[in-house]
Design an enzyme around this catalytic site. Structure first.
Site, PDB file in Angstrom:
ATOM      1  N   HIS A  20     -13.222 -11.898   7.205  1.00  0.00           N
ATOM      2  CA  HIS A  20     -11.796 -11.580   7.040  1.00  0.00           C
ATOM      3  C   HIS A  20     -11.235 -11.487   8.452  1.00  0.00           C
ATOM      4  CE1 HIS A  20     -12.632  -9.501   3.043  1.00  0.00           C
ATOM      5  NE2 HIS A  20     -13.804  -9.421   3.622  1.00  0.00           N
ATOM      6  N   HIS A  60      -9.319 -16.016   5.418  1.00  0.00           N
ATOM      7  CA  HIS A  60     -10.691 -15.757   4.996  1.00  0.00           C
ATOM      8  C   HIS A  60     -11.527 -16.991   5.243  1.00  0.00           C
ATOM      9  CE1 HIS A  60      -8.414 -12.596   2.981  1.00  0.00           C
ATOM     10  NE2 HIS A  60      -9.472 -11.879   3.308  1.00  0.00           N
ATOM     11  N   ARG A 116       0.844  -1.192   0.000  1.00  0.00           N
ATOM     12  CA  ARG A 116       0.000   0.000   0.000  1.00  0.00           C
ATOM     13  C   ARG A 116       0.875   1.236   0.000  1.00  0.00           C
ATOM     14  NH1 ARG A 116      -4.387  -2.055   4.397  1.00  0.00           N
ATOM     15  NH2 ARG A 116      -4.790  -4.042   3.356  1.00  0.00           N
TER      16      ARG A 116
HETATM   17 ZN   LIG Z   1      -9.706  -9.868   3.442  1.00  0.00          ZN
END
Ligand SMILES: [Zn+2]
Ligand SMILES: [Zn+2]
Length: 696
Positions: free
Chosen positions: A553, A424, A402
């Site tokens: 998540h 996940h 990022r």
């Molecule tokens: Zn995720």
């Protein structure tokens, strides 16, 4: 005329407009005395604000209704202290041009220009503080006045400060029709500043303050623009609070992971590689590996399956997930294939064209992944699933990239590439509660092992007045209840934050308090109704019809970088045995015991213990000092007598005296047991504790 609703629900009616201060006085003399500001319809404002219509009102004092210091009261106090400091500096440095002075979480700063080059130094702090003390002692009133935009701009032009003019122009662009000033005392007579406020009522309310440090900055953060001096300060309501803050800062300085990381050679950031990109050294890699093994083992026990996926993916993948072109600002720019690049160049495509065409999906390319979810989703979607297969739990220590602004990065807490402890879960609606609970029980085990006993959780829920949320409201109710129940089951403090849920589902955030009382925001568990829709995921239900799974998540520790940065500070570099890069150092007293030392070291290594022998010619006292500086948990000192009796003299990190002697095999076994048991230093059952148990 105004009907004013107070936080406890009572309503006060007035026949005429009234100030917040007056309402506070009507409630009680004690409140009026403690009042620092007001919240009107949720907006923080001055106590002198006139209330001329129906509104809600909360009087802001240092203490919150539910206890603890009110951060908004500190904001008022610190912004007021910034004005006091600016006036003090202006007295001592009359040439100064003021730019901008906001409050911060830990204090405040003021950006200033010194056109004559006479810039304050740390030697001036005492003088500045002395001037500030005078202003506080004068207990002057912060007095606001407003001017119509044109008149206000004319005033600023006459005064000739381009910085304040620029601030005002930006306020005008944002739609302001008036400009406001705050005089510290009487307008036209005392010091004043263009300012939106709000402030505490009087300078005397700033109970304790300190000028902290200097830094250089640039106007509007632009390096080609004017060079500014940023003067940092802090303020508290009382002296003891300021003193406690200073003690905490000193302790934090000693534990700073950037300093310790360098000193103990745990990680490296290299200009040639790039800012915000962590290079894990061999020692740091050991810590990371041990931690990943530990988390991985616990995940396997909970039925997670390990996957590996690449660090890049096609733009289309992120277009489907919704990560591109949104959030473009926080991503590295896309990657375009050679052939495509050549074709675009031959067409005379400009960079701006390219960027637009990519956003529109006319040009494909790849992206360094900002999230792991889309890859895991494609693994789930690659095979049919029946309701009996669920939950599917896919785990990966997944690296993501990022873009952080360069000013924001430093150490391991703000980086441009990091590895999440990601997973996940694809679950049925009726499994959400159970799985959220599972995620939290894992967190509990890991925090307990690391001795991080002070943590709290925040449960982000829907804003009851908003319609932005995807998914069935009845399912949201269930998921929110699941998060709340799971948080409660941890037995640690938790708060519910309505309006803090993402549009796609409720979440749980973890905030851990380190030994010196600072909070670290770590990771999250997030329920998601959105991505299963975007990727059209399904499983076959008992009715043989396709059903939509729910995704969870979870990356409870955030990233390995941030978590280990936090751990370095938590342990002050003195990791428990199982995490320590070097676990035992064998120190032969002289050349005569070298062979015995080698035998001990080899025996430890054969059992998987990270041991080294110091064969240098230093005296043993010097060897002990070096090992202590490197924060090695155990030292095994061996001399000719030890060799004869097949014993070891044991020293533990942080303990001044020699612990005593231990037989060779008992020492090796004890070290192994402590490491495999992932014991904290000195915990019952550790080698160190066996000596205290013996002497007790
Ligand atoms: Zn995720
Ligand atoms: Zn101000």
């Amino acid at each position: 005329m105004p009907r004013i609703t107070l936080p406890d629900g009572t309503v006060k009616s007035y026949d005429a407009p009234v100030t917040a201060a007056q309402v506070a006085a009507d409630i009680g003399a004690g409140l009026a005395k403690a009042a620092l500001g007001a919240k009107v319809d949720g907006t923080l404002t001055d106590l002198s604000t006139t209330l001329d219509r129906d509104c809600t009102l909360a009087i802001v004092t240092m203490k919150r209704r539910e206890g603890g210091i009110d951060p908004e009261a500190l904001t008022l106090l610190r912004h007021s202290a910034a004005h006091i400091m600016a006036e003090a500096i202006q007295r001592l440095f009359p040439q100064v041009r003021l730019v901008y002075g906001p409050p911060l979480e830990t204090g405040f700063y003021y950006d200033m220009a010194f056109p004559d080059g006479k810039v304050p130094s740390t030697d001036d702090f005492a003088r500045i503080e002395a001037e500030m003390a005078k202003i506080v002692a004068e207990d002057r009133r912060f007095t606001r006045y407003d001017l119509p935009l044109a008149e206000g701009m004319a005033k600023l032009r006459t005064e000739g400060s381009k910085y304040k003019l620029d601030n005002a122009e930006r306020a005008a662009e944002a739609g302001s029709t008036t400009l406001s000033w705050y005089a510290t005392g009487h307008p036209g007579k005392d010091w004043e500043d263009l300012c939106r406020g709000p402030h505490v009522p009087n300078t005397g309310r700033v109970g304790a303050f300190k000028v902290m440090s200097l830094a250089s900055s640039y106007w509007k953060g632009d390096e080609t623009s004017d060079r500014l001096t940023r003067v940092y300060g802090t303020a508290f309501a009382t002296k003891p609070e300021l003193e406690a803050h200073m003690v905490q800062l000193e302790e934090a300085r000693k534990r700073d992971h950037r300093v310790l990381g360098k000193q103990l050679r745990l990680f490296h950031i290299d200009e040639m590689v790039g800012q915000g990109l962590i290079l894990w050294t061999p020692k740091g890699s050991i810590i990371r590996n041990e931690l990943q093994n530990f988390i991985g083992t616990e995940l396997r026990k909970q039925g997670y399956q390990q996957v590996y996926t690449p660090h890049i993916g096609k733009l289309d993948l992120y277009r489907t997930s919704g990560h591109f072109p949104y959030y473009r600002e926080s991503q590295y720019p896309p990657i375009v294939e050679h052939d495509e690049m050549a074709r675009l160049a031959s067409e005379g495509c400009t960079c701006a064209d390219l960027s637009n065409r990519m956003a529109q999906g006319e040009v494909d390319g790849y992206m360094l992944r900002p999230m792991n979810c889309p890859h895991h989703i494609r693994i789930f979607a690659s095979a049919p699933h029946s309701y009996r297969d669920l939950p599917v739990r896919l785990a990966e220590f997944g690296t993501v990239y990022r873009w952080e602004q360069s000013g924001e990065i430093g150490g391991m807490t703000r980086v441009r590439g990091f590895t999440q402890d990601d997973a996940h879960l694809f679950v049925r609606e009726d499994q959400v509660a159970q799985e959220v609970l599972g995620c939290l029980s894992l967190v509990k085990i890991i925090f307990a092992t690391l001795g991080m006993n002070e943590y709290r959780v925040r449960v982000g829920l829907r804003d009851p007045d908003s319609a932005k949320y995807v998914g069935d409201p009845a399912n949201w109710d269930k998921a929110e209840k699941a998060c709340r129940d799971a948080a409660r089951s941890l037995g640690v403090p938790f708060i519910e934050e309505p309006g803090e849920a993402a549009f796609y589902g409720p979440k749980i955030d973890f905030v851990v308090k380190d030994v010196i009382g600072r909070s670290w925001q770590l990771g999250t568990v997030q329920v998601d109704y959105n991505l299963p829709i975007r990727f059209d995921l399904s499983y076959a239900g008992a009715d043989n019809q396709p059903h939509r799974p729910v995704m969870i998540h979870r990356a409870p520790f955030g990233s390995m970088e941030r978590f280990i940065g936090c751990l370095i500070e938590h342990f002050a570099g003195a990791f428990p045995l199982w995490l320590s890069p070097e676990q035992v150092r064998v120190l032969p007293i002289s050349e005569k015991s070298a062979a015995y030392a080698d035998e001990l070291c080899a025996a430890l290594k054969a059992r998987g213990i990270r041991a080294e022998t110091d064969h240098s010619n230093e005296r043993v006292q010097a060897k002990i000092k070096i090992a202590a500086e490197e924060k090695i948990p155990y030292m095994a000192v061996v001399g000719p007598r030890d060799a004869e009796s097949r014993a070891v003299s044991v020293r533990a990190r942080g303990v001044e005296a020699n612990l005593g002697e231990m037989p060779f095999d008992a020492f090796v076994d004890g070290i192994l047991r402590e490491a495999e048991g992932r014991m904290l230093s000195g915990a019952p059952g550790s080698v160190q504790a066996s000596f205290t148990a013996r002497s007790a």
